[in-house]
Design an enzyme around this catalytic site. Structure first.
Site, PDB file in Angstrom:
ATOM      1  N   ARG A  23      -9.826 -11.775   2.835  1.00 44.08           N
ATOM      2  CA  ARG A  23     -10.645 -12.895   2.355  1.00 44.08           C
ATOM      3  C   ARG A  23      -9.874 -14.225   2.424  1.00 44.08           C
ATOM      4  NH1 ARG A  23     -11.640 -10.010  -3.320  1.00 44.08           N
ATOM      5  NH2 ARG A  23     -11.309  -8.249  -1.917  1.00 44.08           N
ATOM      6  N   LYS A  40       0.845  -1.199   0.000  1.00 48.17           N
ATOM      7  CA  LYS A  40       0.000   0.000   0.000  1.00 48.17           C
ATOM      8  C   LYS A  40       0.880   1.248   0.000  1.00 48.17           C
ATOM      9  CE  LYS A  40      -3.762  -1.830   2.927  1.00 48.17           C
ATOM     10  NZ  LYS A  40      -4.908  -1.726   2.013  1.00 48.17           N
TER      11      LYS A  40
HETATM   12  N1  BES Z   1      -7.798  -3.758   4.857  1.00 51.23           N
HETATM   13  C1  BES Z   1      -8.060  -3.415   3.520  1.00 51.23           C
HETATM   14  C2  BES Z   1      -9.403  -2.718   3.323  1.00 51.23           C
HETATM   15  C3  BES Z   1      -9.586  -1.369   3.960  1.00 51.23           C
HETATM   16  C4  BES Z   1      -9.451  -0.221   3.215  1.00 51.23           C
HETATM   17  C5  BES Z   1      -9.990  -1.259   5.283  1.00 51.23           C
HETATM   18  C6  BES Z   1      -9.664   1.016   3.799  1.00 51.23           C
HETATM   19  C7  BES Z   1     -10.184  -0.034   5.862  1.00 51.23           C
HETATM   20  C8  BES Z   1     -10.033   1.106   5.131  1.00 51.23           C
HETATM   21  C9  BES Z   1      -8.081  -4.675   2.661  1.00 51.23           C
HETATM   22  O1  BES Z   1      -7.266  -5.714   3.055  1.00 51.23           O
HETATM   23  C10 BES Z   1      -7.653  -4.274   1.289  1.00 51.23           C
HETATM   24  O2  BES Z   1      -6.547  -3.854   1.142  1.00 51.23           O
HETATM   25  N2  BES Z   1      -8.546  -4.422   0.330  1.00 51.23           N
HETATM   26  C11 BES Z   1      -8.297  -4.095  -1.008  1.00 51.23           C
HETATM   27  C12 BES Z   1      -8.853  -5.201  -1.851  1.00 51.23           C
HETATM   28  C13 BES Z   1      -8.461  -5.123  -3.293  1.00 51.23           C
HETATM   29  C14 BES Z   1      -6.990  -5.350  -3.471  1.00 51.23           C
HETATM   30  C15 BES Z   1      -9.263  -6.161  -4.027  1.00 51.23           C
HETATM   31  C16 BES Z   1      -8.987  -2.780  -1.335  1.00 51.23           C
HETATM   32  O3  BES Z   1     -10.112  -2.576  -0.871  1.00 51.23           O
HETATM   33  O4  BES Z   1      -8.396  -1.966  -2.029  1.00 51.23           O
HETATM   34 ZN    ZN Z   2      -5.283  -5.567   2.304  1.00 49.02          ZN
END
Ligand code: BES
Ligand code: ZN
Ligand code: ZN
Length: 462
Positions: free
Chosen positions: A318, A243
Protein backbone atom coordinates in the site's frame (compact mmCIF):
# COMPACT_ATOMS: atom_id res chain seq x y z
CA UNK A 1 0.81 -20.97 -31.61
CA UNK A 2 -2.74 -21.51 -32.68
CA UNK A 3 -3.15 -21.32 -36.44
CA UNK A 4 -5.63 -21.96 -39.18
CA UNK A 5 -4.90 -25.18 -41.06
CA UNK A 6 -6.11 -26.04 -44.49
CA UNK A 7 -5.99 -29.80 -44.23
CA UNK A 8 -5.13 -32.60 -41.89
CA UNK A 9 -1.81 -34.27 -42.56
CA UNK A 10 -2.02 -38.04 -42.29
CA UNK A 11 -0.74 -39.60 -39.03
CA UNK A 12 -0.93 -36.23 -37.26
CA UNK A 13 -2.15 -35.99 -33.66
CA UNK A 14 -5.71 -34.79 -33.57
CA UNK A 15 -8.43 -33.81 -31.11
CA UNK A 16 -12.05 -34.20 -32.19
CA UNK A 17 -14.71 -32.10 -30.53
CA UNK A 18 -17.69 -34.39 -30.54
CA UNK A 19 -21.38 -33.49 -30.23
CA UNK A 20 -24.12 -36.02 -30.85
CA UNK A 21 -22.46 -37.28 -33.98
CA UNK A 22 -18.93 -37.94 -35.05
CA UNK A 23 -17.66 -36.29 -38.16
CA UNK A 24 -14.36 -37.72 -39.28
CA UNK A 25 -11.71 -35.96 -41.35
CA UNK A 26 -9.98 -37.25 -44.44
CA UNK A 27 -7.02 -39.46 -43.61
CA UNK A 28 -8.38 -40.82 -40.32
CA UNK A 29 -8.69 -44.63 -40.25
CA UNK A 30 -12.24 -46.03 -39.90
CA UNK A 31 -11.54 -47.78 -36.59
CA UNK A 32 -11.53 -44.34 -35.00
CA UNK A 33 -15.22 -44.00 -35.83
CA UNK A 34 -16.14 -47.02 -33.75
CA UNK A 35 -14.16 -45.65 -30.85
CA UNK A 36 -15.89 -42.30 -31.26
CA UNK A 37 -19.32 -43.93 -31.11
CA UNK A 38 -18.41 -45.63 -27.84
CA UNK A 39 -17.19 -42.28 -26.53
CA UNK A 40 -20.45 -40.56 -27.48
CA UNK A 41 -22.44 -43.24 -25.65
CA UNK A 42 -20.25 -42.94 -22.54
CA UNK A 43 -20.32 -40.35 -19.74
CA UNK A 44 -16.67 -39.49 -20.29
CA UNK A 45 -15.83 -35.87 -21.02
CA UNK A 46 -12.55 -36.68 -22.70
CA UNK A 47 -10.91 -39.85 -23.98
CA UNK A 48 -8.11 -40.81 -26.31
CA UNK A 49 -6.70 -43.70 -28.23
CA UNK A 50 -3.25 -44.27 -29.64
CA UNK A 51 -2.55 -45.66 -33.06
CA UNK A 52 1.12 -46.42 -32.79
CA UNK A 53 2.69 -43.06 -31.93
CA UNK A 54 -0.37 -41.14 -33.02
CA UNK A 55 -2.76 -39.61 -30.47
CA UNK A 56 -6.47 -39.32 -31.24
CA UNK A 57 -8.38 -37.33 -28.63
CA UNK A 58 -12.12 -37.05 -28.18
CA UNK A 59 -13.60 -34.12 -26.31
CA UNK A 60 -17.32 -33.71 -25.67
CA UNK A 61 -18.59 -30.43 -26.94
CA UNK A 62 -19.59 -28.17 -24.03
CA UNK A 63 -21.16 -24.72 -23.90
CA UNK A 64 -19.27 -24.13 -20.69
CA UNK A 65 -16.03 -22.84 -22.18
CA UNK A 66 -14.09 -23.46 -18.99
CA UNK A 67 -14.78 -27.18 -19.46
CA UNK A 68 -13.24 -26.91 -22.91
CA UNK A 69 -10.16 -25.10 -21.60
CA UNK A 70 -9.68 -27.76 -18.94
CA UNK A 71 -10.06 -30.43 -21.65
CA UNK A 72 -7.25 -28.59 -23.45
CA UNK A 73 -5.15 -29.02 -20.32
CA UNK A 74 -5.97 -32.74 -20.16
CA UNK A 75 -4.92 -33.08 -23.76
CA UNK A 76 -1.56 -31.51 -22.97
CA UNK A 77 -0.96 -33.87 -20.04
CA UNK A 78 -1.54 -36.96 -22.26
CA UNK A 79 0.16 -35.78 -25.43
CA UNK A 80 3.83 -36.73 -25.72
CA UNK A 81 6.51 -34.12 -25.13
CA UNK A 82 7.80 -34.71 -28.64
CA UNK A 83 4.53 -33.93 -30.45
CA UNK A 84 5.09 -30.93 -32.72
CA UNK A 85 1.57 -30.35 -33.98
CA UNK A 86 -1.93 -31.06 -32.79
CA UNK A 87 -4.92 -30.68 -35.10
CA UNK A 88 -8.30 -29.73 -33.74
CA UNK A 89 -11.45 -30.72 -35.55
CA UNK A 90 -14.39 -28.71 -34.24
CA UNK A 91 -16.20 -25.45 -34.75
CA UNK A 92 -16.86 -22.21 -32.96
CA UNK A 93 -16.04 -20.89 -29.52
CA UNK A 94 -15.71 -24.34 -28.00
CA UNK A 95 -12.84 -25.21 -30.37
CA UNK A 96 -11.17 -21.87 -29.61
CA UNK A 97 -11.50 -22.51 -25.88
CA UNK A 98 -9.99 -25.98 -26.26
CA UNK A 99 -7.10 -24.47 -28.20
CA UNK A 100 -6.68 -21.72 -25.61
CA UNK A 101 -6.61 -24.21 -22.73
CA UNK A 102 -4.02 -26.25 -24.57
CA UNK A 103 -1.90 -23.20 -25.38
CA UNK A 104 -1.99 -21.99 -21.77
CA UNK A 105 -1.07 -25.50 -20.55
CA UNK A 106 1.91 -25.62 -22.86
CA UNK A 107 3.72 -23.07 -20.69
CA UNK A 108 6.92 -24.16 -18.95
CA UNK A 109 9.46 -22.25 -16.90
CA UNK A 110 12.67 -24.12 -17.64
CA UNK A 111 15.23 -21.33 -17.64
CA UNK A 112 17.13 -22.62 -14.63
CA UNK A 113 17.37 -26.30 -15.61
CA UNK A 114 20.70 -27.52 -16.93
CA UNK A 115 18.89 -30.02 -19.15
CA UNK A 116 16.05 -27.70 -20.11
CA UNK A 117 16.02 -28.87 -23.72
CA UNK A 118 15.24 -32.42 -22.69
CA UNK A 119 12.29 -31.27 -20.63
CA UNK A 120 10.85 -28.91 -23.20
CA UNK A 121 7.50 -29.53 -24.89
CA UNK A 122 7.99 -29.57 -28.65
CA UNK A 123 4.45 -28.51 -29.51
CA UNK A 124 4.66 -25.63 -31.99
CA UNK A 125 1.33 -25.65 -33.73
CA UNK A 126 -2.22 -26.05 -32.56
CA UNK A 127 -3.92 -26.26 -35.92
CA UNK A 128 -7.62 -25.59 -36.31
CA UNK A 129 -9.15 -27.51 -39.20
CA UNK A 130 -12.48 -25.66 -39.32
CA UNK A 131 -12.75 -22.06 -40.49
CA UNK A 132 -12.20 -19.22 -38.01
CA UNK A 133 -11.79 -15.46 -38.16
CA UNK A 134 -8.09 -14.62 -38.19
CA UNK A 135 -8.76 -11.93 -35.57
CA UNK A 136 -10.20 -14.44 -33.10
CA UNK A 137 -7.15 -16.64 -33.41
CA UNK A 138 -4.63 -13.81 -33.12
CA UNK A 139 -6.36 -12.42 -30.02
CA UNK A 140 -5.86 -15.70 -28.22
CA UNK A 141 -2.26 -15.95 -29.39
CA UNK A 142 -1.46 -12.40 -28.30
CA UNK A 143 -3.15 -12.70 -24.95
CA UNK A 144 -1.49 -16.06 -24.31
CA UNK A 145 1.88 -14.48 -25.15
CA UNK A 146 1.21 -11.79 -22.54
CA UNK A 147 0.13 -14.41 -19.98
CA UNK A 148 3.38 -16.28 -20.62
CA UNK A 149 5.33 -13.07 -20.11
CA UNK A 150 3.47 -12.38 -16.91
CA UNK A 151 4.08 -15.92 -15.59
CA UNK A 152 7.78 -15.67 -16.47
CA UNK A 153 8.07 -12.45 -14.47
CA UNK A 154 6.36 -13.95 -11.42
CA UNK A 155 8.48 -17.10 -11.64
CA UNK A 156 11.74 -15.19 -11.93
CA UNK A 157 13.52 -15.04 -8.57
CA UNK A 158 14.92 -11.85 -7.08
CA UNK A 159 18.42 -13.05 -8.02
CA UNK A 160 17.42 -12.07 -11.56
CA UNK A 161 14.38 -9.86 -11.33
CA UNK A 162 15.31 -6.75 -9.38
CA UNK A 163 13.23 -3.58 -9.80
CA UNK A 164 15.55 -2.17 -12.52
CA UNK A 165 15.43 -5.53 -14.33
CA UNK A 166 11.61 -5.57 -14.21
CA UNK A 167 11.60 -2.10 -15.74
CA UNK A 168 13.94 -3.33 -18.48
CA UNK A 169 11.67 -6.28 -19.26
CA UNK A 170 8.72 -3.89 -19.62
CA UNK A 171 10.79 -1.49 -21.71
CA UNK A 172 11.02 -4.26 -24.34
CA UNK A 173 7.28 -3.82 -25.04
CA UNK A 174 8.19 -0.74 -27.05
CA UNK A 175 8.51 -2.91 -30.14
CA UNK A 176 4.69 -2.99 -30.20
CA UNK A 177 2.98 -0.23 -32.19
CA UNK A 178 1.55 2.77 -30.30
CA UNK A 179 3.14 1.66 -27.06
CA UNK A 180 5.73 3.71 -25.18
CA UNK A 181 7.57 3.00 -21.94
CA UNK A 182 9.22 5.53 -19.65
CA UNK A 183 11.28 4.36 -16.70
CA UNK A 184 11.82 6.77 -13.81
CA UNK A 185 14.99 5.99 -11.87
CA UNK A 186 15.78 6.63 -8.21
CA UNK A 187 16.97 10.17 -8.84
CA UNK A 188 13.73 11.07 -10.58
CA UNK A 189 11.66 9.28 -7.92
CA UNK A 190 13.47 11.37 -5.29
CA UNK A 191 12.82 14.57 -7.22
CA UNK A 192 9.15 13.67 -7.36
CA UNK A 193 9.21 12.92 -3.61
CA UNK A 194 7.52 9.54 -3.88
CA UNK A 195 7.93 8.99 -0.16
CA UNK A 196 6.14 5.65 0.02
CA UNK A 197 8.20 3.98 -2.68
CA UNK A 198 11.42 5.46 -1.31
CA UNK A 199 10.62 4.35 2.26
CA UNK A 200 10.10 0.73 1.25
CA UNK A 201 13.30 0.88 -0.80
CA UNK A 202 15.44 2.16 2.11
CA UNK A 203 16.53 -1.32 3.17
CA UNK A 204 17.56 -2.30 -0.32
CA UNK A 205 20.79 -1.97 -2.28
CA UNK A 206 18.88 -2.16 -5.58
CA UNK A 207 17.30 1.06 -6.74
CA UNK A 208 13.55 1.44 -7.07
CA UNK A 209 11.90 2.08 -10.43
CA UNK A 210 8.66 3.67 -11.50
CA UNK A 211 7.65 2.52 -14.95
CA UNK A 212 5.04 4.27 -17.04
CA UNK A 213 3.60 2.35 -19.98
CA UNK A 214 1.31 4.15 -22.37
CA UNK A 215 -0.73 2.56 -25.12
CA UNK A 216 -2.40 5.19 -27.25
CA UNK A 217 -3.97 4.03 -30.53
CA UNK A 218 -4.99 6.52 -33.25
CA UNK A 219 -8.69 6.78 -32.41
CA UNK A 220 -9.33 5.55 -28.90
CA UNK A 221 -12.94 5.12 -27.73
CA UNK A 222 -12.18 6.84 -24.42
CA UNK A 223 -11.27 10.54 -24.23
CA UNK A 224 -9.67 10.18 -20.82
CA UNK A 225 -7.29 7.27 -20.22
CA UNK A 226 -7.90 4.19 -18.13
CA UNK A 227 -5.00 3.97 -15.67
CA UNK A 228 -3.75 0.59 -14.47
CA UNK A 229 -1.54 0.34 -11.40
CA UNK A 230 0.37 -2.81 -10.42
CA UNK A 231 2.23 -3.65 -7.21
CA UNK A 232 5.81 -4.39 -8.14
CA UNK A 233 7.37 -5.69 -4.94
CA UNK A 234 9.99 -7.91 -6.55
CA UNK A 235 10.56 -9.56 -3.18
CA UNK A 236 8.77 -9.13 0.11
CA UNK A 237 10.73 -10.24 3.16
CA UNK A 238 8.39 -8.16 5.29
CA UNK A 239 11.21 -5.72 6.01
CA UNK A 240 11.89 -5.07 9.71
CA UNK A 241 8.51 -6.72 10.42
CA UNK A 242 10.19 -9.80 8.99
CA UNK A 243 8.06 -12.66 7.73
CA UNK A 244 8.64 -16.20 8.97
CA UNK A 245 10.41 -18.26 6.28
CA UNK A 246 8.40 -21.45 5.87
CA UNK A 247 5.10 -20.97 4.14
CA UNK A 248 5.22 -17.20 4.26
CA UNK A 249 8.36 -15.70 2.80
CA UNK A 250 9.36 -18.46 0.43
CA UNK A 251 6.86 -17.57 -2.30
CA UNK A 252 7.36 -13.81 -2.03
CA UNK A 253 9.20 -13.49 -5.33
CA UNK A 254 5.59 -13.46 -6.55
CA UNK A 255 4.83 -10.16 -4.83
CA UNK A 256 5.12 -8.34 -8.14
CA UNK A 257 2.15 -10.33 -9.46
CA UNK A 258 0.11 -7.13 -9.73
CA UNK A 259 2.84 -5.50 -11.82
CA UNK A 260 3.06 -8.57 -14.04
CA UNK A 261 -0.72 -8.49 -14.39
CA UNK A 262 -1.01 -4.82 -15.34
CA UNK A 263 2.07 -4.70 -17.58
CA UNK A 264 0.90 -7.95 -19.20
CA UNK A 265 -2.60 -6.54 -19.66
CA UNK A 266 -1.44 -3.40 -21.47
CA UNK A 267 0.99 -5.48 -23.54
CA UNK A 268 -1.85 -7.78 -24.65
CA UNK A 269 -4.18 -4.84 -25.33
CA UNK A 270 -1.53 -3.22 -27.54
CA UNK A 271 -0.77 -6.43 -29.43
CA UNK A 272 -4.52 -6.89 -29.90
CA UNK A 273 -4.77 -3.30 -31.16
CA UNK A 274 -7.73 -2.53 -28.91
CA UNK A 275 -9.10 0.97 -29.43
CA UNK A 276 -8.60 2.16 -25.86
CA UNK A 277 -6.17 4.65 -24.40
CA UNK A 278 -4.44 2.90 -21.49
CA UNK A 279 -1.65 3.87 -19.12
CA UNK A 280 0.00 1.43 -16.71
CA UNK A 281 2.01 2.60 -13.69
CA UNK A 282 4.42 0.14 -12.11
CA UNK A 283 6.17 1.17 -8.88
CA UNK A 284 8.82 -1.43 -8.06
CA UNK A 285 11.28 -2.29 -5.30
CA UNK A 286 12.17 -5.15 -3.01
CA UNK A 287 11.23 -4.94 0.68
CA UNK A 288 14.09 -5.81 3.01
CA UNK A 289 15.32 -5.15 6.52
CA UNK A 290 18.72 -3.87 5.29
CA UNK A 291 20.82 -0.79 6.02
CA UNK A 292 18.56 2.14 6.61
CA UNK A 293 15.27 0.22 6.37
CA UNK A 294 12.09 1.97 7.43
CA UNK A 295 10.82 0.85 10.81
CA UNK A 296 7.50 0.60 12.62
CA UNK A 297 6.79 4.01 14.09
CA UNK A 298 8.23 5.96 11.18
CA UNK A 299 6.09 8.70 9.68
CA UNK A 300 6.40 8.98 5.92
CA UNK A 301 5.31 11.86 3.71
CA UNK A 302 3.83 10.41 0.57
CA UNK A 303 3.88 11.76 -3.01
CA UNK A 304 0.63 13.70 -2.53
CA UNK A 305 1.70 15.09 0.86
CA UNK A 306 -0.38 12.68 2.95
CA UNK A 307 1.53 11.53 6.04
CA UNK A 308 1.49 7.85 6.96
CA UNK A 309 2.46 6.29 10.25
CA UNK A 310 4.12 2.95 9.54
CA UNK A 311 2.98 0.32 12.00
CA UNK A 312 4.05 -2.72 10.04
CA UNK A 313 6.76 -2.64 7.37
CA UNK A 314 5.20 -5.77 5.85
CA UNK A 315 2.23 -3.65 4.74
CA UNK A 316 4.56 -2.23 2.07
CA UNK A 317 2.37 -2.79 -0.97
CA UNK A 318 0.00 0.00 0.00
CA UNK A 319 2.99 2.33 0.56
CA UNK A 320 4.25 2.03 -3.00
CA UNK A 321 0.79 1.81 -4.58
CA UNK A 322 -0.34 4.97 -2.80
CA UNK A 323 2.31 7.00 -4.62
CA UNK A 324 1.37 5.50 -7.97
CA UNK A 325 -2.34 6.05 -7.33
CA UNK A 326 -1.69 9.66 -6.39
CA UNK A 327 0.38 10.04 -9.55
CA UNK A 328 -2.65 8.82 -11.55
CA UNK A 329 -4.52 11.99 -10.54
CA UNK A 330 -2.28 14.01 -12.87
CA UNK A 331 -3.37 11.87 -15.81
CA UNK A 332 -7.05 12.74 -15.30
CA UNK A 333 -8.27 9.18 -15.90
CA UNK A 334 -11.88 8.10 -16.35
CA UNK A 335 -11.13 4.93 -14.40
CA UNK A 336 -8.28 3.66 -12.24
CA UNK A 337 -7.80 -0.07 -11.62
CA UNK A 338 -5.04 -1.52 -9.50
CA UNK A 339 -3.93 -5.12 -9.02
CA UNK A 340 -1.83 -6.26 -6.11
CA UNK A 341 -0.86 -9.32 -4.12
CA UNK A 342 -1.80 -7.12 -1.24
CA UNK A 343 -3.11 -9.08 1.75
CA UNK A 344 -3.12 -12.50 3.33
CA UNK A 345 -6.61 -11.50 4.44
CA UNK A 346 -7.85 -11.73 0.85
CA UNK A 347 -6.55 -15.31 0.69
CA UNK A 348 -8.09 -16.12 4.07
CA UNK A 349 -11.44 -14.77 2.87
CA UNK A 350 -11.83 -16.48 -0.51
CA UNK A 351 -8.78 -18.68 -1.12
CA UNK A 352 -6.87 -19.08 -4.34
CA UNK A 353 -9.77 -19.64 -6.74
CA UNK A 354 -10.71 -15.98 -7.03
CA UNK A 355 -9.57 -12.41 -6.43
CA UNK A 356 -11.21 -9.80 -4.25
CA UNK A 357 -12.64 -6.78 -6.04
CA UNK A 358 -13.80 -3.57 -4.37
CA UNK A 359 -13.99 0.09 -5.20
CA UNK A 360 -15.95 3.29 -5.60
CA UNK A 361 -16.41 3.17 -9.39
CA UNK A 362 -20.03 2.81 -10.44
CA UNK A 363 -21.54 -0.61 -9.92
CA UNK A 364 -22.10 -1.18 -13.66
CA UNK A 365 -18.35 -0.93 -14.24
CA UNK A 366 -17.58 -3.31 -11.38
CA UNK A 367 -20.28 -5.69 -12.67
CA UNK A 368 -18.71 -5.61 -16.13
CA UNK A 369 -15.37 -6.58 -14.62
CA UNK A 370 -16.97 -9.37 -12.60
CA UNK A 371 -18.67 -10.59 -15.78
CA UNK A 372 -15.32 -10.65 -17.59
CA UNK A 373 -13.98 -12.67 -14.68
CA UNK A 374 -16.70 -15.24 -15.28
CA UNK A 375 -16.12 -15.21 -19.04
CA UNK A 376 -12.44 -16.09 -18.73
CA UNK A 377 -12.72 -17.94 -15.42
CA UNK A 378 -10.54 -15.50 -13.50
CA UNK A 379 -13.30 -14.89 -11.07
CA UNK A 380 -13.86 -11.98 -8.73
CA UNK A 381 -15.72 -11.72 -5.45
CA UNK A 382 -16.85 -8.23 -4.52
CA UNK A 383 -16.15 -7.02 -1.00
CA UNK A 384 -18.09 -4.23 0.74
CA UNK A 385 -16.37 -0.88 0.62
CA UNK A 386 -18.25 1.16 3.21
CA UNK A 387 -16.59 4.27 4.56
CA UNK A 388 -16.72 2.91 8.11
CA UNK A 389 -13.74 0.73 7.22
CA UNK A 390 -11.65 3.83 6.51
CA UNK A 391 -11.78 4.73 10.21
CA UNK A 392 -9.44 1.83 10.90
CA UNK A 393 -6.55 3.32 8.97
CA UNK A 394 -6.65 6.72 10.68
CA UNK A 395 -3.63 7.45 12.84
CA UNK A 396 -3.36 9.33 16.13
CA UNK A 397 -0.24 11.18 14.98
CA UNK A 398 -0.48 11.31 11.17
CA UNK A 399 -3.10 11.40 8.43
CA UNK A 400 -3.14 7.62 8.02
CA UNK A 401 -1.53 4.48 9.37
CA UNK A 402 -0.55 1.58 7.17
CA UNK A 403 -2.23 -1.04 9.35
CA UNK A 404 -5.92 -1.68 9.92
CA UNK A 405 -7.58 -3.59 12.73
CA UNK A 406 -7.73 -7.32 13.34
CA UNK A 407 -10.49 -8.02 10.82
CA UNK A 408 -11.31 -7.27 7.19
CA UNK A 409 -7.66 -6.71 6.28
CA UNK A 410 -8.25 -6.75 2.53
CA UNK A 411 -10.92 -4.05 2.82
CA UNK A 412 -9.00 -1.75 5.17
CA UNK A 413 -6.05 -2.02 2.77
CA UNK A 414 -8.38 -1.03 -0.08
CA UNK A 415 -9.68 1.91 1.93
CA UNK A 416 -6.11 3.05 2.60
CA UNK A 417 -5.46 3.06 -1.15
CA UNK A 418 -8.74 4.79 -1.99
CA UNK A 419 -7.56 7.82 0.00
CA UNK A 420 -5.00 8.59 -2.71
CA UNK A 421 -7.19 8.31 -5.82
CA UNK A 422 -9.42 11.10 -7.10
CA UNK A 423 -10.97 9.21 -10.05
CA UNK A 424 -13.45 6.31 -10.04
CA UNK A 425 -11.47 3.45 -8.59
CA UNK A 426 -11.42 -0.36 -8.60
CA UNK A 427 -9.01 -2.40 -6.50
CA UNK A 428 -8.13 -6.03 -7.21
CA UNK A 429 -6.46 -8.06 -4.48
CA UNK A 430 -4.98 -11.00 -6.37
CA UNK A 431 -2.92 -12.41 -3.46
CA UNK A 432 -4.70 -15.80 -3.71
CA UNK A 433 -4.63 -16.78 -7.39
CA UNK A 434 -1.42 -15.02 -8.52
CA UNK A 435 0.89 -17.83 -7.45
CA UNK A 436 0.06 -21.51 -6.94
CA UNK A 437 2.10 -24.10 -5.06
CA UNK A 438 0.53 -26.99 -6.95
CA UNK A 439 -0.83 -27.42 -10.46
CA UNK A 440 -4.35 -26.18 -11.10
CA UNK A 441 -5.02 -27.35 -14.66
CA UNK A 442 -4.07 -24.85 -17.39
CA UNK A 443 -3.14 -22.22 -14.82
CA UNK A 444 -0.16 -24.40 -13.99
CA UNK A 445 2.05 -24.14 -10.93
CA UNK A 446 3.91 -21.01 -9.86
CA UNK A 447 2.99 -17.74 -11.53
CA UNK A 448 -0.44 -17.90 -13.19
CA UNK A 449 -0.53 -14.56 -15.00
CA UNK A 450 -3.93 -13.97 -13.42
CA UNK A 451 -5.63 -10.75 -14.49
CA UNK A 452 -4.21 -10.51 -17.99
CA UNK A 453 -7.06 -12.43 -19.62
CA UNK A 454 -9.56 -10.83 -17.25
CA UNK A 455 -8.59 -7.28 -18.18
CA UNK A 456 -8.39 -8.00 -21.88
CA UNK A 457 -11.90 -9.39 -21.85
CA UNK A 458 -13.01 -6.29 -19.92
CA UNK A 459 -11.31 -3.97 -22.41
CA UNK A 460 -12.75 -5.80 -25.41
CA UNK A 461 -16.25 -5.28 -24.03
CA UNK A 462 -15.64 -1.78 -22.66
N1 BES B 1 2.68 -9.52 0.01
C1 BES B 1 1.96 -9.62 1.21
C2 BES B 1 0.57 -10.23 1.04
C3 BES B 1 0.49 -11.66 0.59
C4 BES B 1 0.26 -12.67 1.50
C5 BES B 1 0.53 -11.98 -0.76
C6 BES B 1 0.14 -13.98 1.07
C7 BES B 1 0.43 -13.28 -1.18
C8 BES B 1 0.23 -14.28 -0.28
C9 BES B 1 1.77 -8.24 1.81
O1 BES B 1 2.76 -7.31 1.57
C10 BES B 1 1.68 -8.41 3.29
O2 BES B 1 2.64 -8.84 3.87
N2 BES B 1 0.54 -8.07 3.86
C11 BES B 1 0.30 -8.17 5.23
C12 BES B 1 -0.40 -6.92 5.66
C13 BES B 1 -0.51 -6.76 7.15
C14 BES B 1 0.83 -6.56 7.78
C15 BES B 1 -1.41 -5.59 7.40
C16 BES B 1 -0.57 -9.39 5.50
O3 BES B 1 -1.49 -9.63 4.72
O4 BES B 1 -0.32 -10.09 6.47
ZN1 ZN C 1 4.36 -7.39 2.96
ZN1 ZN D 1 3.82 -7.59 -0.19
Amino acid sequence: MIKQGKSYSKDGHIAFIVGNEFKTVEGIPTIVEEQAKKFIASDDKTDYIKLGEQFIFFVKENDDLEKMRVAGYETRTKLSKEAKELFISGKGVSALALAEGLALSNYQFLKYFKDADKKRYQLENITLLDAFEAKDISRINNTTKAVYWSRDMVNEPLSYLTAPQLAKEIKAFESVENLTVKVLDKKKIEELKMGGLLAVNLGSIDEPTFTIVEYKPKNPKNKKPIVLVGKGVVYDTGGMSLKPTAGSMDSMKSDMGGAACMAGAIYAAAMNKLDLHLIALIPATDNRPGGNAYVPGDVITMYDGTTVEVLNTDAEGRMILADALAYSNELDPELVIDAATLTGAAVAAIGQKASCVMGNANQETIDALVKSGNNVHERLAQMPFWDDYAEEVKSAIADLKNLGGKYAGSITAGKFLEHFVKSPYIHLDIAGPAYLDSVDNYKGKGGTGVGVRLLNNFFENY
